[in-house]
Design a protein around this motif. Structure first.
Motif, mmCIF file in Angstrom:
data_model
loop_
_atom_site.group_PDB
_atom_site.id
_atom_site.type_symbol
_atom_site.label_atom_id
_atom_site.label_comp_id
_atom_site.label_asym_id
_atom_site.label_seq_id
_atom_site.Cartn_x
_atom_site.Cartn_y
_atom_site.Cartn_z
ATOM 1 N N UNK A 411 10.250 22.094 -0.396
ATOM 2 C CA UNK A 411 10.222 21.691 1.001
ATOM 3 C C UNK A 411 11.495 20.930 1.369
ATOM 4 N N UNK A 412 11.495 20.311 2.530
ATOM 5 C CA UNK A 412 12.702 19.696 3.083
ATOM 6 C C UNK A 412 12.361 18.413 3.822
ATOM 7 N N UNK A 446 1.663 21.726 -5.939
ATOM 8 C CA UNK A 446 2.472 20.537 -5.669
ATOM 9 C C UNK A 446 3.633 20.880 -4.744
ATOM 10 N N UNK A 447 4.278 19.820 -4.286
ATOM 11 C CA UNK A 447 5.391 19.959 -3.327
ATOM 12 C C UNK A 447 6.548 19.089 -3.806
ATOM 13 N N UNK A 448 7.767 19.578 -3.643
ATOM 14 C CA UNK A 448 8.949 18.747 -3.867
ATOM 15 C C UNK A 448 9.780 18.773 -2.586
ATOM 16 N N UNK A 449 10.177 17.589 -2.146
ATOM 17 C CA UNK A 449 10.855 17.456 -0.842
ATOM 18 C C UNK A 449 12.202 16.767 -1.060
ATOM 19 N N UNK A 450 13.261 17.357 -0.509
ATOM 20 C CA UNK A 450 14.577 16.719 -0.611
ATOM 21 C C UNK A 450 15.384 16.993 0.644
ATOM 22 N N UNK A 451 16.549 16.321 0.722
ATOM 23 C CA UNK A 451 17.383 16.406 1.917
ATOM 24 C C UNK A 451 18.322 17.599 1.897
ATOM 25 N N UNK A 452 19.413 17.473 2.628
ATOM 26 C CA UNK A 452 20.373 18.566 2.752
ATOM 27 C C UNK A 452 21.050 18.846 1.416
ATOM 28 N N UNK A 453 21.282 20.113 1.159
ATOM 29 C CA UNK A 453 21.873 20.532 -0.111
ATOM 30 C C UNK A 453 23.336 20.885 0.116
ATOM 31 N N UNK A 454 24.220 20.107 -0.510
ATOM 32 C CA UNK A 454 25.652 20.326 -0.367
ATOM 33 C C UNK A 454 26.059 21.653 -0.992
ATOM 34 N N UNK A 483 22.742 12.108 7.205
ATOM 35 C CA UNK A 483 21.889 13.006 6.435
ATOM 36 C C UNK A 483 21.802 12.526 4.983
ATOM 37 N N UNK A 484 20.656 12.833 4.365
ATOM 38 C CA UNK A 484 20.524 12.670 2.918
ATOM 39 C C UNK A 484 21.104 13.923 2.264
ATOM 40 N N UNK A 485 21.846 13.719 1.182
ATOM 41 C CA UNK A 485 22.486 14.855 0.539
ATOM 42 C C UNK A 485 22.190 14.897 -0.957
ATOM 43 N N UNK A 486 22.172 16.096 -1.470
ATOM 44 C CA UNK A 486 22.146 16.318 -2.907
ATOM 45 C C UNK A 486 22.868 17.635 -3.192
#
Length: 626
Positions: A411-412, A446-454, A483-486
């Motif tokens: 997810x996002x 389950x769900x995994x949520x993270x921010x914007x992907x560089x 923005x949150x980035x990874x």
């Protein structure tokens, strides 16, 4: 002789024939030069009787001239090199022949004053060079009958521009017409035989002279400055080319753009998440893993990371034939003992989902298939909802039906209090998975949520790289947007590690540090590319940062958690959020209403369903420009 015959004659001449013509020209120049010299010597006076009887001097000088021309290699110098390589041997030739003429004159009793032979030598030198220059003009004129030269403008009337004009003046394909220069002091001047015009006069000159190309003779300009000039001239129908700097020609500087490859991790305001997947290996080892959206940015990296966990089989599911072909080829090249199975199909097709799970005995599903580009989904809401919401439900129901051990939804952060259809669709997908997790069964949802992907497709770094390479401007939707980035590898490792830790109903979130101001990121990328930001404080900078306004459905700041509660996990960088979800009946009602809206192609009704069931959904973004 017609034009066609002249052209054939000029182009069919062999190198030996051309050399013979030049040799004869040097021989025949002797009597002409002697006649002119004597005519000058005896203007208004009678010619001495002794000279009239001493005609044998002319044939002797002609033989000497031909022999000396051949010995000095004058007939082997190409016409295009006359101005550079021709004068020195021509001068030596004229001096020797002139001295020989004077000596012969003395032997004959000096009927002519010695000064006439000084004049003869000068005329011989000028004539030898002039004949070659004339022959070159004639040959070029003949060649241009069928191959007209391309008219070009030289941008920059400095030393480099003058050297370029000199080099091109005799080129059979290119004809320099004028200089362009931004310096007002250069206007109305003539440089290297050509006028200097202002940029505003280019359009008129194009029409008059049929100009097709502009050559930038300003190697000291930065790449963005050259790109700005190019963008100004290209709409006029001109091809713009840049002359390399002398440092580049000497090999001291690469003939490439200054833009260097950017490492996305350089822009993270925190230590990179670099888990070695040791905790995930026991869960995935020897298993069959299905990755949906396997050809996408996240899906393809998931496949690569999974190879380290040594599963027995990785099933690649994607609806894009090209994306699937690409990742299948890469995985087969990387794989050592892991079976790779490419499957072409969509997660919205229940038959495809069931067939894939049953045929390959899938034990773990990593569901990364989704439409993720906010503006595109905003303009195509029904397609985006059908794929993201009902594709997730179809895949999750099939996983439950076939007893899959683990199902992880990627997810996002845009799913948290979403202001756009894409975010709301992902939140609906999250709620479907949460509902599945609350029912009895063996599958851990389950769900995994993270921010914007560089570096992922459509992300900001590739966009900024392209804009910087094109000379700018770099576009921001808002000066204050964050923005949150990874990185892509971080995102994939987070999914794999979280899937291994899943107990069912989890919402995993990575500790992503502080959100990054996009304006700060733009500054960093411009400076890392070797350029400076052009703004009010630095009007002579290279790259401008331009504010375009928030896009439809875009937020100024993203969030990672819906509620305030979260718990730690055995991994120090991963937390488990505690969030409320809809009941089974509420989920069924929401999906029914949403499906009805999609079936009747009513986007407004679909948005109303989202606003009713998704917390914070469709709330207008601050400063949003629609």
């Amino acid at each position: 002789m017609g034009q066609t015959q002249l052209y054939k004659f000029a182009t069919n001449l062999t190198r030996g024939q051309k050399q013979l013509i030049l040799l004869f020209a040097d021989v025949l120049t002797i009597p002409v030069a002697m006649f002119v010299a004597l005519a000058i010597q005896y203007i208004g006076r009678p010619v001495p009787y002794g000279l009239l009887n001493d005609w044998e001097i002319i044939p002797v000088l002609m033989v000497l001239s031909g022999s000396l021309s051949y010995a000095l290699g004058m007939n082997r110098i190409q016409l295009n090199d006359t101005e550079t390589a021709g004068p020195a041997p021509a001068a030596l030739h004229a001096v020797v022949v002139g001295l020989a003429a004077a000596l012969l004159n003395m032997v004959a009793g000096s009927p002519v004053h010695w000064s006439a032979y000084f004049t003869f030598g000068l005329i011989l030198f000028v004539g030898t060079v002039a004949i070659r220059l004339m022959m070159r003009r004639v040959f070029l004129a003949i060649l241009h009958m069928k191959n007209p030269r391309t008219g070009v403008l030289i941008y920059g009337a400095g030393r480099t521009g003058m050297q370029l004009a000199t080099a091109l003046r005799h080129d059979p394909r290119i004809q320099p017409v004028a200089f362009i220069d931004d310096n007002p002091a250069m206007r109305r001047m003539t440089v290297a035989g050509m006028p200097v015009i202002a940029p505003k006069d280019i359009e008129d000159l194009i029409r008059k002279k049929n100009i097709q190309r502009v050559l930038l003779a300003m190697p000291s300009l930065s790449a963005p400055q050259k790109m700005r000039i190019s963008k100004r001239l290209t709409p006029l129908g001109l091809e713009v080319q840049a002359l390399p700097s002398f440092a580049q020609l000497a090999g001291e500087e690469e003939l490439v753009d200054k833009l260097k490859p950017v490492q996305p991790a350089d822009f993270l305001p925190r230590k990179q998440f670099d888990d070695d997947l040791a905790t995930a290996m026991p869960v995935f080892r020897g298993k069959t893993v299905l990755v949906t959206g396997a050809g996408g940015s996240i899906g393809s990296e998931l496949c690569r990371q999974l190879l380290h966990c040594r599963p027995a089989r990785i099933v690649l599911l994607d609806s894009s034939e090209l994306a699937l072909y690409t990742i299948d080829g890469e995985m087969n090249a990387l794989s050592t003992g892991v079976e790779i199975v490419p499957m072409l199909g969509s997660v919205t097709d229940a038959r495809v989902c069931r067939d894939v799970l049953e045929a390959h005995g899938v034990q773990i599903v990593l569901h990364a298939a989704a439409y993720k580009h906010v503006p595109l989904v905003e303009r195509n809401p029904l397609t985006g909802l059908f794929n993201n919401v009902f594709g997730s439900r179809t895949m999750a129901e099939a996983a439950r039906e076939y007893g899959v051990e683990r199902f992880m939804l990627v997810s996002t952060d845009k799913a948290v209090r979403p202001t756009n259809v894409m975010g709301a669709s992902k939140r609906m997908a999250e709620m479907i998975v949460q509902d599945m997790a609350s029912r009895p069964g063996d599958t851990r949802f389950s769900i995994v949520r993270f921010g914007n992907v560089l570096g992922s497709s459509g992300s900001v770094i590739p966009l900024f790289e392209e804009q910087i390479a094109n000379g700018g401007p770099v576009t921001l939707t808002h000066a204050d947007v964050t923005r949150y980035f990874m990185t892509i590898p971080e995102a994939a490792r987070l999914v794999v590690v979280s899937a291994a830790m899943a107990r069912g109903g989890d919402v995993f979130v990575l500790d992503m540090g502080r959100p990054v101001p996009i304006r700060e990121l733009a500054h960093q990328m411009i400076e890392m590319a070797g350029y400076t930001v052009r703004d009010d404080q630095n009007p002579d900078g290279d790259i401008e940062i331009k504010i375009t306004g928030l896009r439809l459905g875009e937020k100024l700041h993203e969030e990672l958690l819906i509620g305030e509660e979260f718990m730690t996990t055995q991994h120090p960088k991963i937390t488990r959020a505690r969030e409320i979800c809809l009941s089974e009946i509420e989920i069924a009602t929401a999906l029914k209403d949403l499906r009805n809206a999609i079936d009747v192609s009513d986007p407004d009704a679909a948005r109303e369903v989202l606003a009713r069931w998704v917390e914070g959904s469709m709330r207008p973004a601050q400063g949003q420009v629609g």
